[in-house]
Write a protein that holds these residues in place. Structure first.
Motif, PDB file in Angstrom:
ATOM      1  N   ASN A 265       0.824  -1.202   0.000  1.00 37.17           N
ATOM      2  CA  ASN A 265       0.000   0.000   0.000  1.00 37.17           C
ATOM      3  C   ASN A 265       0.861   1.255   0.000  1.00 37.17           C
ATOM      4  OD1 ASN A 265       0.660   0.760   2.740  1.00 37.17           O
ATOM      5  ND2 ASN A 265      -0.858  -0.692   3.500  1.00 37.17           N
ATOM      6  N   ASP A 268      -1.278   9.154   0.196  1.00 34.10           N
ATOM      7  CA  ASP A 268      -0.996  10.457  -0.400  1.00 34.10           C
ATOM      8  C   ASP A 268      -1.105  11.546   0.670  1.00 34.10           C
ATOM      9  OD1 ASP A 268      -3.734  11.057  -0.074  1.00 34.10           O
ATOM     10  OD2 ASP A 268      -4.217  10.616  -2.167  1.00 34.10           O
ATOM     11  N   ASN A 272      -5.254   9.424   1.876  1.00 36.09           N
ATOM     12  CA  ASN A 272      -5.902   8.314   1.180  1.00 36.09           C
ATOM     13  C   ASN A 272      -4.947   7.126   1.074  1.00 36.09           C
ATOM     14  OD1 ASN A 272      -8.235   9.926   0.609  1.00 36.09           O
ATOM     15  ND2 ASN A 272      -7.062  10.902  -1.036  1.00 36.09           N
ATOM     16  N   TYR A 274      -3.789   3.790  -0.955  1.00 33.00           N
ATOM     17  CA  TYR A 274      -3.763   3.132  -2.261  1.00 33.00           C
ATOM     18  C   TYR A 274      -3.360   1.682  -2.030  1.00 33.00           C
ATOM     19  CZ  TYR A 274      -3.917   7.857  -4.153  1.00 33.00           C
ATOM     20  OH  TYR A 274      -4.283   9.141  -4.454  1.00 33.00           O
ATOM     21  N   VAL A 285      -8.485   2.587  -4.039  1.00 36.30           N
ATOM     22  CA  VAL A 285      -8.131   3.775  -3.259  1.00 36.30           C
ATOM     23  C   VAL A 285      -9.223   4.045  -2.224  1.00 36.30           C
ATOM     24  CG1 VAL A 285      -7.405   6.181  -3.331  1.00 36.30           C
ATOM     25  CG2 VAL A 285      -6.997   4.698  -5.318  1.00 36.30           C
ATOM     26  N   TYR A 286      -8.818   4.134  -0.959  1.00 36.31           N
ATOM     27  CA  TYR A 286      -9.741   4.343   0.146  1.00 36.31           C
ATOM     28  C   TYR A 286      -9.441   5.665   0.846  1.00 36.31           C
ATOM     29  CZ  TYR A 286     -10.586  -0.667  -0.432  1.00 36.31           C
ATOM     30  OH  TYR A 286     -10.899  -1.896  -0.942  1.00 36.31           O
ATOM     31  N   LYS A 295     -11.147   3.134  -8.269  1.00 34.22           N
ATOM     32  CA  LYS A 295     -10.304   2.016  -8.669  1.00 34.22           C
ATOM     33  C   LYS A 295      -9.458   2.461  -9.852  1.00 34.22           C
ATOM     34  CE  LYS A 295     -14.031  -1.235  -7.540  1.00 34.22           C
ATOM     35  NZ  LYS A 295     -14.952  -2.253  -8.118  1.00 34.22           N
ATOM     36  N   ALA A 337      -2.961  10.459  -9.316  1.00 35.48           N
ATOM     37  CA  ALA A 337      -3.420  10.214  -7.956  1.00 35.48           C
ATOM     38  C   ALA A 337      -4.470  11.238  -7.554  1.00 35.48           C
ATOM     39  CB  ALA A 337      -2.233  10.270  -6.996  1.00 35.48           C
ATOM     40  N   SER A 345       4.606   8.270   0.299  1.00 31.05           N
ATOM     41  CA  SER A 345       3.992   7.741  -0.928  1.00 31.05           C
ATOM     42  C   SER A 345       4.957   6.893  -1.737  1.00 31.05           C
ATOM     43  CB  SER A 345       3.490   8.886  -1.821  1.00 31.05           C
ATOM     44  OG  SER A 345       2.665   9.774  -1.101  1.00 31.05           O
TER      45      SER A 345
END
Length: 348
Positions: A265, A268, A272, A274, A285-286, A295, A337, A345
């Motif tokens: 994972n 950012d 969030n 990834y 992406v949450y 997605k 992104a 990141s």
């Protein structure tokens, strides 16, 4: 990245089957910003994104029957560094990709290692590499020189199977020990381990975990996102002020992957998460509060690519890169992104 159990510091004669086993199981104000989550409003989903092919980095190795790219991380010169987990002895195990010219250059190789992640340390600027074969951690310069073993040996009497690594602001290492990746999820044996940047002393922060894989700090470094491979969930571990203990922990995101499993994972600047996947060539992406925001998929014409295990976002930009592998080879794809990249990141 995830893999089958390998013997500690395999002999050269065992290196090729070991490498093959590694690859069999593997690795701003946009929607979903931390400000929106703090305001109590669910972030709006973003349109799904399609990544574009940047460059093919590797082909399937005849000796190991596969290739598996991991650990994208930006170096001091702006190049993207990746590792090829299943590269046999004599072929590049660390490579540099110029994302502007699309040139790919070898950086480093050795006889026995299977590197599963790469990160530059904010402490000494060296590139740190987790070695699934030895259970240790090596480091090199950005030019591939001066190889050193930073950590070797057991942790509390048990050998690690190190997968991903994250650094805090001071340069201490936080490593996922994915022991148990080949066992049922109801027999959790994995750990999160902290390794001191100066002494290389290892301490266990969390134990009895279902094969932890991805690990990233939140933007403010007060917690860790840890991807649990055999549980298909992402946990949130809150740390104390000294980042030497876990104060609280809970499941944060459940991934419904069917026969596929979560891998590495990244985060950012908006916080969030990834999430890469082994078995699907997609990134999920949450938001920091767990909503699925978008997605990232490959173009429909892409064939022979079955895993998108890792992500890096170029710090200060929204230029994002994913490592994608399969029978077609190992590739880097790019996408935009949801928020800018930061040091955290940088792959893992």
């Amino acid at each position: 990245m995830t893999a089958r159990r390998l013997p500690a510091r395999a002999l050269p004669a065992l290196a090729l089957p070991a490498l093959a086993a590694v690859g069999l199981l593997l690795g701003c104000a946009a929607p979903g910003t931390a400000d929106a989550a703090a305001g109590g409003r669910h972030p709006d989903p973003a349109p799904e994104r399609t990544a574009t092919r940047l460059v093919q980095v590797t082909s399937v190795h005849e000796a190991t029957g596969m290739t598996l790219l991991e650990g994208p991380t930006f170096g001091p010169d702006g190049s993207l560094f990746v590792v090829d987990v299943t590269a046999p002895a004599g072929e590049p195990k660390v490579l540099r990709v110029d994302v502007d010219t699309r040139d790919v250059d070898p950086v480093y190789t050795n006889e026995t290692s299977a590197y599963t992640s790469a990160q530059f340390s904010p402490h000494d600027g060296r590139l740190y590499l987790t070695d699934f074969v030895s259970g240790g951690i090596d480091s090199i310069t950005a030019d591939g020189d001066d190889p050193r073993t930073f950590f070797a040996g057991d942790v509390e009497g048990q050998r690690m199977q190190p997968d991903d690594v994250a650094f805090d602001e001071s340069g201490h290492l936080f490593v996922t020990d994915t022991t148990g990746y080949a066992d049922p999820s109801w027999e959790p044996q994995g750990r999160v381990v902290r390794i001191d940047k100066e002494t290389a002393e290892a301490t266990v922060l969390a134990r009895n975990l279902p094969a932890p894989n991805g690990i990233s700090f939140t933007p403010d470094h007060d917690g860790l996102w840890v991807s649990q491979h055999t549980a298909n969930r992402v946990d949130y571990l809150r740390l104390d002020a000294g980042r030497t203990e876990v104060t609280t922990a809970h499941p944060a995101v459940q991934f419904d992957g069917g026969h596929t499993q979560i891998d590495s994972n990244a985060v950012d600047a908006a916080g969030n998460v990834y999430q890469g996947v082994h078995g699907q060539a997609k990134i999920f992406v949450y938001s920091p509060t767990g909503e699925l925001l978008t997605k990232v998929s490959l173009p429909p014409r892409a064939r022979g690519l079955t895993s998108a295990t890792n992500i890096a976002i170029r710090p200060g930009t929204t230029d994002a890169y994913m490592t994608v592998s399969g029978t077609a080879g190992g590739f880097v794809y790019e996408f935009e992104a949801l928020a800018e990249g930061i040091r955290q990141s940088n792959g893992g």
